[in-house]
Structure formats: structure tokens, C-alpha cells
Design an enzyme around this catalytic site. Structure first.
Site, PDB file in Angstrom:
ATOM      1  N   TRP A 101      -2.293  -7.458  32.013  1.00  0.00           N
ATOM      2  CA  TRP A 101      -3.385  -6.496  31.851  1.00  0.00           C
ATOM      3  C   TRP A 101      -3.262  -5.318  32.790  1.00  0.00           C
ATOM      4  O   TRP A 101      -3.497  -4.165  32.400  1.00  0.00           O
ATOM      5  CB  TRP A 101      -4.736  -7.187  31.965  1.00  0.00           C
ATOM      6  CG  TRP A 101      -4.932  -8.166  30.839  1.00  0.00           C
ATOM      7  CD1 TRP A 101      -5.024  -9.527  30.937  1.00  0.00           C
ATOM      8  CD2 TRP A 101      -4.995  -7.861  29.434  1.00  0.00           C
ATOM      9  NE1 TRP A 101      -5.148 -10.078  29.684  1.00  0.00           N
ATOM     10  CE2 TRP A 101      -5.140  -9.091  28.754  1.00  0.00           C
ATOM     11  CE3 TRP A 101      -4.949  -6.681  28.699  1.00  0.00           C
ATOM     12  CZ2 TRP A 101      -5.243  -9.164  27.361  1.00  0.00           C
ATOM     13  CZ3 TRP A 101      -5.051  -6.752  27.312  1.00  0.00           C
ATOM     14  CH2 TRP A 101      -5.194  -7.983  26.663  1.00  0.00           C
ATOM     15  N   ASP A 171     -10.560  -4.230  36.919  1.00  0.00           N
ATOM     16  CA  ASP A 171     -10.699  -4.765  35.563  1.00  0.00           C
ATOM     17  C   ASP A 171     -11.127  -6.228  35.699  1.00  0.00           C
ATOM     18  O   ASP A 171     -10.295  -7.109  35.885  1.00  0.00           O
ATOM     19  CB  ASP A 171      -9.361  -4.639  34.821  1.00  0.00           C
ATOM     20  CG  ASP A 171      -9.364  -5.398  33.490  1.00  0.00           C
ATOM     21  OD1 ASP A 171     -10.438  -5.864  33.059  1.00  0.00           O
ATOM     22  OD2 ASP A 171      -8.270  -5.520  32.896  1.00  0.00           O
ATOM     23  N   LYS A 195     -15.263 -12.700  27.364  1.00  0.00           N
ATOM     24  CA  LYS A 195     -14.895 -13.858  28.181  1.00  0.00           C
ATOM     25  C   LYS A 195     -16.136 -14.506  28.803  1.00  0.00           C
ATOM     26  O   LYS A 195     -16.428 -15.641  28.515  1.00  0.00           O
ATOM     27  CB  LYS A 195     -13.894 -13.458  29.263  1.00  0.00           C
ATOM     28  CG  LYS A 195     -12.452 -13.379  28.776  1.00  0.00           C
ATOM     29  CD  LYS A 195     -12.027 -12.033  28.296  1.00  0.00           C
ATOM     30  CE  LYS A 195     -10.655 -12.028  27.678  1.00  0.00           C
ATOM     31  NZ  LYS A 195      -9.859 -10.857  28.024  1.00  0.00           N
TER      32      LYS A 195
HETATM   33  C1  LIG Z   1      -9.034  -9.815  27.761  1.00  0.00           C
HETATM   34  C2  LIG Z   1      -8.671  -8.856  28.834  1.00  0.00           C
HETATM   35  C3  LIG Z   1      -8.451  -7.509  28.564  1.00  0.00           C
HETATM   36  C4  LIG Z   1      -8.485  -6.930  27.164  1.00  0.00           C
HETATM   37  O1  LIG Z   1      -9.751  -6.891  26.674  1.00  0.00           O
HETATM   38  P1  LIG Z   1     -10.036  -6.182  25.252  1.00  0.00           P
HETATM   39  O2  LIG Z   1     -11.519  -6.198  25.225  1.00  0.00           O
HETATM   40  O3  LIG Z   1      -9.377  -7.024  24.224  1.00  0.00           O
HETATM   41  O4  LIG Z   1      -9.473  -4.828  25.304  1.00  0.00           O
HETATM   42  C5  LIG Z   1      -8.175  -6.666  29.617  1.00  0.00           C
HETATM   43  N1  LIG Z   1      -8.098  -7.138  30.879  1.00  0.00           N
HETATM   44  C6  LIG Z   1      -8.284  -8.432  31.172  1.00  0.00           C
HETATM   45  C7  LIG Z   1      -8.178  -8.886  32.588  1.00  0.00           C
HETATM   46  C8  LIG Z   1      -8.576  -9.334  30.156  1.00  0.00           C
HETATM   47  O5  LIG Z   1      -8.766 -10.625  30.440  1.00  0.00           O
END
Ligand SMILES: *Cc1c(COP(=O)(O)O)cnc(C)c1O
Length: 365
Positions: A101, A171, A195
Site C-alpha cells: 500500500w 494511511d 476494514k
Molecule cells: C485496503 C487498503 C487500501 C486500499 O483501500 P481501497 O479502499 O480499496 O482503495 C489502502 N491502504 C491500506 C493500508 C489498506 O489496507
């Protein structure tokens, strides 16, 4: 029958939230229609969105010096939005690359003509480590430092919040609301909702107000934090059902004791699984100890077993699913197995997984 869903995302949601949504689905607040069918500009839906924001502020301790935005495009949309809102072309940013990511965020920033300084790179460990505190320094003139406190695919998590003198951009997609944090350490927090916060379809962005007002002219309006803040995140039609479910999920966290209690439960769940892996001579976790994630736990079988029974991982996943333990295959990029233990996974699910793993190991050792 509900299964124990260990998916990395979209992920398990609290049963109480689903049942509440079900009970209100066809007639929300006496409207004679669902929350999905009412106007996003109507006073009841606006109140619903404001209520979700207030709950998030209370739970996380987000002060008035921060704006809270509900945006579309998921966390990945923010990989583009972050540099658009904080830089000019040719600027330098710093980034800690610890997995898939943060690597994707680096690519999107580079695509905008930025000089992306990878000031710590864990690729050589195949994403099983995080940098030690103090082992990295932000590049000269950086507009901000980007990192992912928890990398969902590798299952690695920072054991510290970077101390830097530029805005810190995190993030937090797979770790937000898993325990208390000190929001004042961050300039920007972004997180996809699928999540720990509800269904897919939205990103929550928490941005310090002094960082607003700097978007590049060509920034699309829906990615422009300043315009979105001015419009109460409703410059266009927002994902109303996702906002409603976010509110219910936050209410559930409050009712179950808030983030302190959530953190204690999450630590107990992670300890239960890691202790079982460490006590076993069959299962291993590839991540260095200080970087083990509370939320995403990869686990592997011995190479000798994989050689003898090439389809043994597939059998594990299939037999676990038959036992009501689903979505345990590792990410397609890394293989092995992975269990995600987000907020809504009860400890009984982790205990059931540990029991299943023990029994499987005994059959295949
Ligand atoms: C799942 C995830 C993403 C991507 O999320 P989307 O909503 O599918 O764009 C980005 N960063 C992390 C750390 C993630 O777990």
C-alpha cells in the site's frame, strides 16, 4: 448461520450493526423508505452524517483544528488526492515503503511529477520488517512524510509513530479505530472504510485545517479537500448507505466501551493467535516480532510439508471453510495463509481458528 470471516477487506461487520440496519432497512426513521432512498440534502440524512462525524471525533479525540471528510474512491483515491492537496509539481515528498500500500502511494505521487524520496525501504525483507525509530530521516524540503502504520498484506505494523518536523500523512485503512491514538501527531489520516469502519465505498479523511487551501488548480473538485470541507463532504451525492453504516459501527464501538476496550480486546485476540503460532513447531509467522500486526496475521506451514503435499494450503483453506472459518488464504501476491482480526471479529472466532490450526497441524506434521 454466521461464519467467522477472516477476510482482509471487505471484512466482518458487527452482527449488531447488521441486525439494526436490517430492522430499519425498509422504513428508516418513519420515512416509509430506506436510508438509501432519502435525499442526502434532507435534514434527517444531514443529521445522520453529522452524527457519524461527531461520534468519530469523540471516539478518536479529534479536535476542532481538524476537518473530517467522507469521500469516495476509497483509500486509493486518496493516494492521488494527498499529493494534489499538499504539493506543487516538482516538490519532494518522503515515504516509508513497507509494503504494497505504501508502494502504491509512492507510484501515484510519482505519476504527478513529484520527487518521491523513499527514506526507508523494507522491500529487501520481502515486507516482513518496519524501520526502527530514528533509523530514517525525512528528505530535505519534503512537503510531508507518507507511511502506512499497518500494511494489510504483509501483516507488518509500526511500533512507533514517526517523529518528524513535516506533516505526517498516515494511511490507517487497516488499523483505524483498533485502539486509541494521539491524533495530534498527524497532519492527515486517511482510511478506506471496509476494514474497521463498515462497508466498502468510502474513505474517511482527517486533515489538519492549516493544511487545507493548498490544492493544485487542476485538482478534481471531488478530490479537493478544501472544496469538500466547505460542502460538508456533499459536493456531489455521497455514499449515503456507507455513511449510515459507519455511524452505526461507531455507535457499536461506543457501546462496547470505546477505543480503550477495543484495544484491549484486539491485543488479546492477536496474543492468542501469535502465542499459538509461537508454541507450534508447524506454524510460523514471517514477520519480525516488533513489527507484528494486531490486525492481519500471516501464517505459514513448514516447507517440508508443502513439498510432500503440494495442495496442502488449499486443503487448509477449504477444510477451514467447511468448519465455518472463511477467507484464510493469504493475499495472491504472497501466498500462505492470513487471518484478519478486525474489531468485529470476536475472540471466540480466534479461539476456533487456533483450535482448527492445532488439529490440522497434528494431522499433517
Ligand atoms: C485496503 C487498503 C487500501 C486500499 O483501500 P481501497 O479502499 O480499496 O482503495 C489502502 N491502504 C491500506 C493500508 C489498506 O489496507
Amino acid at each position: 448461520m454466521r461464519v467467522y470471516n477472516f477476510s482482509a477487506g471487505p471484512a466482518v461487520m458487527p452482527l449488531e450493526v447488521l441486525e439494526r440496519a436490517q430492522s430499519e432497512l425498509t422504513d428508516w426513521q418513519g420515512h416509509g423508505m430506506s436510508v438509501m432512498e432519502v435525499s442526502h440534502r434532507g435534514k434527517d440524512f444531514v443529521a445522520c452524517a453529522q452524527d457519524a462525524e461527531q461520534r468519530l471525533r469523540r471516539l478518536m479525540g479529534i479536535g476542532d483544528e481538524y476537518a473530517v471528510l467522507f469521500l469516495q474512491g476509497g483509500a486509493s483515491g486518496q493516494f492521488a488526492a494527498i499529493p494534489m492537496n499538499l504539493t506543487r509539481p516538482g516538490d519532494t515528498i518522503s515515504l516509508l515503503r513497507t509494503g504494497t500500500w505504501s508502494a502504491k502511494a509512492a507510484e501515484d505521487a510519482e505519476a504527478q511529477g513529484l520527487d518521491v524520496a523513499i527514506v526507508a525501504d523494507e522491500a529487501t525483507s520481502h515486507w516482513t520488517t518496519t524501520p526502527e525509530p530514528g533509523s530514517y530521516a525525512v528528505a530535505e524540503g519534503s512537503a510531508y512524510l507518507h507511511y502506512a502504520p499497518n500494511e494489510t498484506i504483509g501483516g507488518v505494523e509500526f511500533d512507533h509513530v514517526p517523529e518528524v518536523d513535516v506533516p505526517l500523512v498516515a494511511d490507517m485503512s487497516s488499523t483505524i479505530l483498533s485502539r486509541p491514538i494521539d491524533v495530534s501527531r498527524f497532519g492527515v489520516i486517511v482510511a478506506g472504510t471496509q476494514k474497521n469502519m463498515g462497508p466498502a465505498g468510502m474513505a474517511v479523511v482527517v486533515v489538519r485545517r492549516d493544511l487545507l487551501g493548498h490544492a493544485r488548480r487542476e485538482t478534481p473538485s471531488i478530490l479537493d479537500w478544501t472544496k469538500m470541507e466547505a460542502a460538508g463532504s456533499m459536493l456531489n451525492t455521497p455514499p449515503t448507505f456507507a455513511i449510515y453504516l459507519l455511524g452505526l459501527t461507531l455507535e457499536w464501538i461506543e457501546q462496547t466501551g470505546g477505543l480503550e476496550a477495543m484495544g484491549r480486546r484486539n491485543q488479546a485476540k492477536a496474543d492468542l493467535l501469535y502465542d499459538a503460532i509461537d508454541a507450534s513447531d508447524f506454524w510460523t509467522n514471517p514477520v519480525e516480532r516488533r513489527s507484528r500486526s494486531w490486525m492481519n496475521v500471516p501464517f505459514l506451514m513448514p516447507a517440508s510439508v508443502l513439498e510432500r503435499e503440494p495442495d496442502v494450503e488449499k486443503r487448509f483453506v477449504a477444510e477451514a471453510a467447511d468448519a465455518g472459518l472463511v477467507n484464510l488464504a493469504g493475499h495472491r501476491s504472497v501466498g500462505g495463509m492470513r487471518a484478519s482480526l478486525y474489531n468485529a471479529m470476536p475472540i471466540e472466532g480466534v479461539q476456533a481458528l487456533v483450535d482448527f490450526m492445532d488439529a490440522f497441524a497434528a494431522r499433517h506434521a
